[in-house]
Structures are given as structure tokens and as C-alpha cells.
Design a protein around this motif. Structure first.
Motif, PDB file in Angstrom:
ATOM      1  N   VAL A  48       0.820  -1.204   0.000  1.00  0.00           N
ATOM      2  CA  VAL A  48       0.000   0.000   0.000  1.00  0.00           C
ATOM      3  C   VAL A  48       0.856   1.256   0.000  1.00  0.00           C
ATOM      4  CG1 VAL A  48      -1.677   1.302   1.368  1.00  0.00           C
ATOM      5  CG2 VAL A  48      -1.968  -1.131   1.059  1.00  0.00           C
ATOM      6  N   ASP A  49       1.978   1.227   0.690  1.00  0.00           N
ATOM      7  CA  ASP A  49       2.811   2.426   0.785  1.00  0.00           C
ATOM      8  C   ASP A  49       3.874   2.500  -0.320  1.00  0.00           C
ATOM      9  OD1 ASP A  49       4.206   0.282   1.764  1.00  0.00           O
ATOM     10  OD2 ASP A  49       5.090   1.353   3.462  1.00  0.00           O
ATOM     11  N   ALA A  50       3.875   1.550  -1.258  1.00  0.00           N
ATOM     12  CA  ALA A  50       4.859   1.556  -2.350  1.00  0.00           C
ATOM     13  C   ALA A  50       4.406   2.491  -3.465  1.00  0.00           C
ATOM     14  CB  ALA A  50       5.038   0.142  -2.909  1.00  0.00           C
ATOM     15  N   GLU A  51       5.379   3.020  -4.197  1.00  0.00           N
ATOM     16  CA  GLU A  51       5.073   3.858  -5.346  1.00  0.00           C
ATOM     17  C   GLU A  51       4.677   2.950  -6.512  1.00  0.00           C
ATOM     18  OE1 GLU A  51       7.355   6.939  -8.305  1.00  0.00           O
ATOM     19  OE2 GLU A  51       8.055   6.750  -6.240  1.00  0.00           O
ATOM     20  N   VAL A  52       3.503   3.171  -7.060  1.00  0.00           N
ATOM     21  CA  VAL A  52       2.978   2.329  -8.139  1.00  0.00           C
ATOM     22  C   VAL A  52       3.451   2.904  -9.474  1.00  0.00           C
ATOM     23  CG1 VAL A  52       0.890   1.476  -9.236  1.00  0.00           C
ATOM     24  CG2 VAL A  52       0.978   1.694  -6.762  1.00  0.00           C
ATOM     25  N   PRO A  53       4.119   2.076 -10.308  1.00  0.00           N
ATOM     26  CA  PRO A  53       4.612   2.595 -11.593  1.00  0.00           C
ATOM     27  C   PRO A  53       3.476   2.852 -12.575  1.00  0.00           C
ATOM     28  CG  PRO A  53       5.062   0.247 -11.408  1.00  0.00           C
ATOM     29  CD  PRO A  53       4.501   0.683 -10.088  1.00  0.00           C
ATOM     30  N   PRO A  64       4.576  -2.903 -23.239  1.00  0.00           N
ATOM     31  CA  PRO A  64       4.291  -2.086 -22.056  1.00  0.00           C
ATOM     32  C   PRO A  64       2.787  -2.018 -21.811  1.00  0.00           C
ATOM     33  CG  PRO A  64       4.937  -0.699 -23.891  1.00  0.00           C
ATOM     34  CD  PRO A  64       5.135  -2.107 -24.333  1.00  0.00           C
ATOM     35  N   ALA A  65       2.402  -2.068 -20.559  1.00  0.00           N
ATOM     36  CA  ALA A  65       0.996  -1.987 -20.176  1.00  0.00           C
ATOM     37  C   ALA A  65       0.810  -0.749 -19.317  1.00  0.00           C
ATOM     38  CB  ALA A  65       0.587  -3.246 -19.409  1.00  0.00           C
ATOM     39  N   GLY A  66      -0.277  -0.037 -19.551  1.00  0.00           N
ATOM     40  CA  GLY A  66      -0.571   1.183 -18.798  1.00  0.00           C
ATOM     41  C   GLY A  66      -1.813   1.012 -17.952  1.00  0.00           C
ATOM     42  N   ARG A  67      -2.090   2.022 -17.142  1.00  0.00           N
ATOM     43  CA  ARG A  67      -3.209   1.946 -16.214  1.00  0.00           C
ATOM     44  C   ARG A  67      -4.528   2.385 -16.834  1.00  0.00           C
ATOM     45  NH1 ARG A  67      -1.016   4.415 -10.736  1.00  0.00           N
ATOM     46  NH2 ARG A  67      -3.006   3.638 -10.035  1.00  0.00           N
ATOM     47  N   ASN A  68      -4.483   2.960 -18.044  1.00  0.00           N
ATOM     48  CA  ASN A  68      -5.698   3.404 -18.714  1.00  0.00           C
ATOM     49  C   ASN A  68      -6.101   2.349 -19.747  1.00  0.00           C
ATOM     50  OD1 ASN A  68      -7.734   4.673 -20.080  1.00  0.00           O
ATOM     51  ND2 ASN A  68      -6.598   6.547 -20.487  1.00  0.00           N
ATOM     52  N   GLU A  69      -7.225   1.686 -19.525  1.00  0.00           N
ATOM     53  CA  GLU A  69      -7.665   0.631 -20.431  1.00  0.00           C
ATOM     54  C   GLU A  69      -8.008   1.176 -21.812  1.00  0.00           C
ATOM     55  OE1 GLU A  69     -10.929  -3.014 -20.601  1.00  0.00           O
ATOM     56  OE2 GLU A  69     -11.114  -1.480 -19.064  1.00  0.00           O
ATOM     57  N   GLU A  70      -8.524   2.394 -21.867  1.00  0.00           N
ATOM     58  CA  GLU A  70      -8.926   2.990 -23.142  1.00  0.00           C
ATOM     59  C   GLU A  70      -7.733   3.438 -23.982  1.00  0.00           C
ATOM     60  OE1 GLU A  70     -12.108   2.860 -23.993  1.00  0.00           O
ATOM     61  OE2 GLU A  70     -12.458   1.910 -22.057  1.00  0.00           O
ATOM     62  N   ASP A  71      -6.620   3.769 -23.343  1.00  0.00           N
ATOM     63  CA  ASP A  71      -5.456   4.290 -24.060  1.00  0.00           C
ATOM     64  C   ASP A  71      -4.173   3.615 -23.561  1.00  0.00           C
ATOM     65  OD1 ASP A  71      -3.916   5.861 -25.747  1.00  0.00           O
ATOM     66  OD2 ASP A  71      -3.771   7.495 -24.295  1.00  0.00           O
ATOM     67  N   PRO A  72      -3.957   2.336 -23.918  1.00  0.00           N
ATOM     68  CA  PRO A  72      -2.725   1.663 -23.472  1.00  0.00           C
ATOM     69  C   PRO A  72      -1.512   2.242 -24.191  1.00  0.00           C
ATOM     70  CG  PRO A  72      -3.929   0.253 -24.970  1.00  0.00           C
ATOM     71  CD  PRO A  72      -4.792   1.464 -24.727  1.00  0.00           C
ATOM     72  N   PRO A  73      -0.327   2.151 -23.595  1.00  0.00           N
ATOM     73  CA  PRO A  73       0.875   2.682 -24.246  1.00  0.00           C
ATOM     74  C   PRO A  73       1.197   1.901 -25.517  1.00  0.00           C
ATOM     75  CG  PRO A  73       1.455   1.535 -22.229  1.00  0.00           C
ATOM     76  CD  PRO A  73      -0.037   1.579 -22.294  1.00  0.00           C
ATOM     77  N   SER A  74       1.808   2.595 -26.465  1.00  0.00           N
ATOM     78  CA  SER A  74       2.177   1.929 -27.716  1.00  0.00           C
ATOM     79  C   SER A  74       3.403   1.050 -27.489  1.00  0.00           C
ATOM     80  CB  SER A  74       2.463   2.960 -28.799  1.00  0.00           C
ATOM     81  OG  SER A  74       3.493   3.818 -28.380  1.00  0.00           O
ATOM     82  N   ALA A  75       3.545   0.050 -28.343  1.00  0.00           N
ATOM     83  CA  ALA A  75       4.664  -0.888 -28.224  1.00  0.00           C
ATOM     84  C   ALA A  75       5.982  -0.168 -28.485  1.00  0.00           C
ATOM     85  CB  ALA A  75       4.484  -2.033 -29.207  1.00  0.00           C
ATOM     86  N   ARG A  76       7.006  -0.611 -27.806  1.00  0.00           N
ATOM     87  CA  ARG A  76       8.328  -0.028 -28.007  1.00  0.00           C
ATOM     88  C   ARG A  76       8.844  -0.379 -29.388  1.00  0.00           C
ATOM     89  NH1 ARG A  76       8.902  -2.604 -22.867  1.00  0.00           N
ATOM     90  NH2 ARG A  76       8.491  -1.083 -21.245  1.00  0.00           N
ATOM     91  N   ARG A  77       9.543   0.566 -29.978  1.00  0.00           N
ATOM     92  CA  ARG A  77      10.098   0.324 -31.306  1.00  0.00           C
ATOM     93  C   ARG A  77      11.461  -0.326 -31.144  1.00  0.00           C
ATOM     94  NH1 ARG A  77      13.045   3.698 -35.167  1.00  0.00           N
ATOM     95  NH2 ARG A  77      12.705   2.760 -37.201  1.00  0.00           N
ATOM     96  N   ASN A  78      11.618  -1.493 -31.726  1.00  0.00           N
ATOM     97  CA  ASN A  78      12.899  -2.193 -31.674  1.00  0.00           C
ATOM     98  C   ASN A  78      13.761  -1.735 -32.837  1.00  0.00           C
ATOM     99  OD1 ASN A  78      12.235  -3.676 -29.433  1.00  0.00           O
ATOM    100  ND2 ASN A  78      11.401  -5.364 -30.607  1.00  0.00           N
ATOM    101  N   GLU A  79      14.972  -1.368 -32.539  1.00  0.00           N
ATOM    102  CA  GLU A  79      15.917  -0.991 -33.581  1.00  0.00           C
ATOM    103  C   GLU A  79      16.385  -2.254 -34.290  1.00  0.00           C
ATOM    104  OE1 GLU A  79      16.926   2.056 -34.571  1.00  0.00           O
ATOM    105  OE2 GLU A  79      15.417   2.854 -33.202  1.00  0.00           O
ATOM    106  N   PRO A  80      16.436  -2.237 -35.608  1.00  0.00           N
ATOM    107  CA  PRO A  80      16.906  -3.428 -36.317  1.00  0.00           C
ATOM    108  C   PRO A  80      18.391  -3.662 -36.057  1.00  0.00           C
ATOM    109  CG  PRO A  80      16.603  -1.621 -37.846  1.00  0.00           C
ATOM    110  CD  PRO A  80      16.091  -1.152 -36.514  1.00  0.00           C
ATOM    111  N   TYR A  81      18.800  -4.892 -36.271  1.00  0.00           N
ATOM    112  CA  TYR A  81      20.202  -5.253 -36.084  1.00  0.00           C
ATOM    113  C   TYR A  81      21.076  -4.491 -37.067  1.00  0.00           C
ATOM    114  CZ  TYR A  81      24.501  -7.913 -36.423  1.00  0.00           C
ATOM    115  OH  TYR A  81      25.815  -8.271 -36.466  1.00  0.00           O
ATOM    116  N   LYS A  82      22.169  -3.930 -36.571  1.00  0.00           N
ATOM    117  CA  LYS A  82      23.115  -3.235 -37.436  1.00  0.00           C
ATOM    118  C   LYS A  82      24.389  -4.057 -37.537  1.00  0.00           C
ATOM    119  CE  LYS A  82      22.113   1.620 -36.625  1.00  0.00           C
ATOM    120  NZ  LYS A  82      22.734   2.852 -36.148  1.00  0.00           N
ATOM    121  N   SER A  83      24.881  -4.158 -38.744  1.00  0.00           N
ATOM    122  CA  SER A  83      26.132  -4.876 -38.955  1.00  0.00           C
ATOM    123  C   SER A  83      27.306  -3.955 -38.623  1.00  0.00           C
ATOM    124  CB  SER A  83      26.237  -5.345 -40.405  1.00  0.00           C
ATOM    125  OG  SER A  83      26.338  -4.219 -41.256  1.00  0.00           O
TER     126      SER A  83
END
Length: 114
Positions: A48-53, A64-83
Motif C-alpha cells: 500500500v505504501d509503495a510507489e505504483v509505476p 508495455p501496459a498502462g493503467r488506462n484501459e482505453e489508451d494503453p501505451p504503444s509498443a516499443r520500437r525495436n531498432e533493427p540489427y546493425k552490422s
């Protein structure tokens, strides 16, 4: 197979002598709802006394999951592999590359010509 001298009992620590009086009281908890962009619902518990992310990683898909069901966060963009070549091209221009190549070829020709 039952025997007269079989050891009967329960799990260690499950007897009437153990419990909250021996271990101490549990910290009060709260459950927090999170939703990811794929529609998954996650409900971890926090003290109860912890900071909720604001965001939590979805255990089903890793988004990533957010606390707003109507507006969840967008997926992180993965950088493609670089040679290695891609990193080199970031540091050097084509002209620099041609100069280095000519220098290496000149040294190779001199060594072969001996």
C-alpha cells in the motif's frame, strides 16, 4: 500401502503453531490494473505504501501496459540489427572509405611486388 509406523504429517511450517503470530503480519497490499496494446489485462499487487509505476511489462507479450484501459501505451520500437559495416558507414563518408581502401591496396601491391 499403509503401515502402523508410517510417518504421517503435513508440510513443514503448516502446523497450527506457525502463522502470522510467528512470522509477523503481512504488509497491506493493493492490486493495480494494467492493460497492454494487445488487450491483455495484468493485475500485480503492490504494498500500500509503495510507489505504483505508470507502466508495467505485460507477462504474456512483453509489451508495455498502462493503467488506462482505453489508451494503453504503444509498443516499443525495436531498432533493427546493425552490422559492423553499418556502424563504420556512420563514422566514415564514402570518400574516406575509398581513400582507406586505396591505401590498403597500395600497401598490398607493394608487398606482393617485392
Amino acid at each position: 500401502m499403509t503401515g502402523g509406523n508410517a510417518i504421517r504429517g503435513t508440510r513443514v511450517g503448516s502446523g497450527p503453531a506457525t502463522g502470522e503470530s510467528e512470522r509477523g503480519e503481512s504488509a497491506p497490499r493493493q492490486r493495480v490494473d494494467y492493460w497492454c496494446g494487445n488487450g491483455h489485462h495484468v493485475r500485480p499487487s503492490f504494498a500500500v505504501d509503495a510507489e505504483v509505476p505508470e507502466e508495467w511489462d505485460c507477462p504474456r507479450c512483453g509489451s508495455p501496459a498502462g493503467r488506462n484501459e482505453e489508451d494503453p501505451p504503444s509498443a516499443r520500437r525495436n531498432e533493427p540489427y546493425k552490422s559492423h559495416l553499418a556502424y563504420v558507414k556512420e563514422r566514415r563518408s564514402d570518400e574516406d572509405g575509398m581513400a582507406i581502401l586505396e591505401e590498403a591496396l597500395t600497401r598490398l601491391r607493394e608487398r606482393k611486388g617485392r
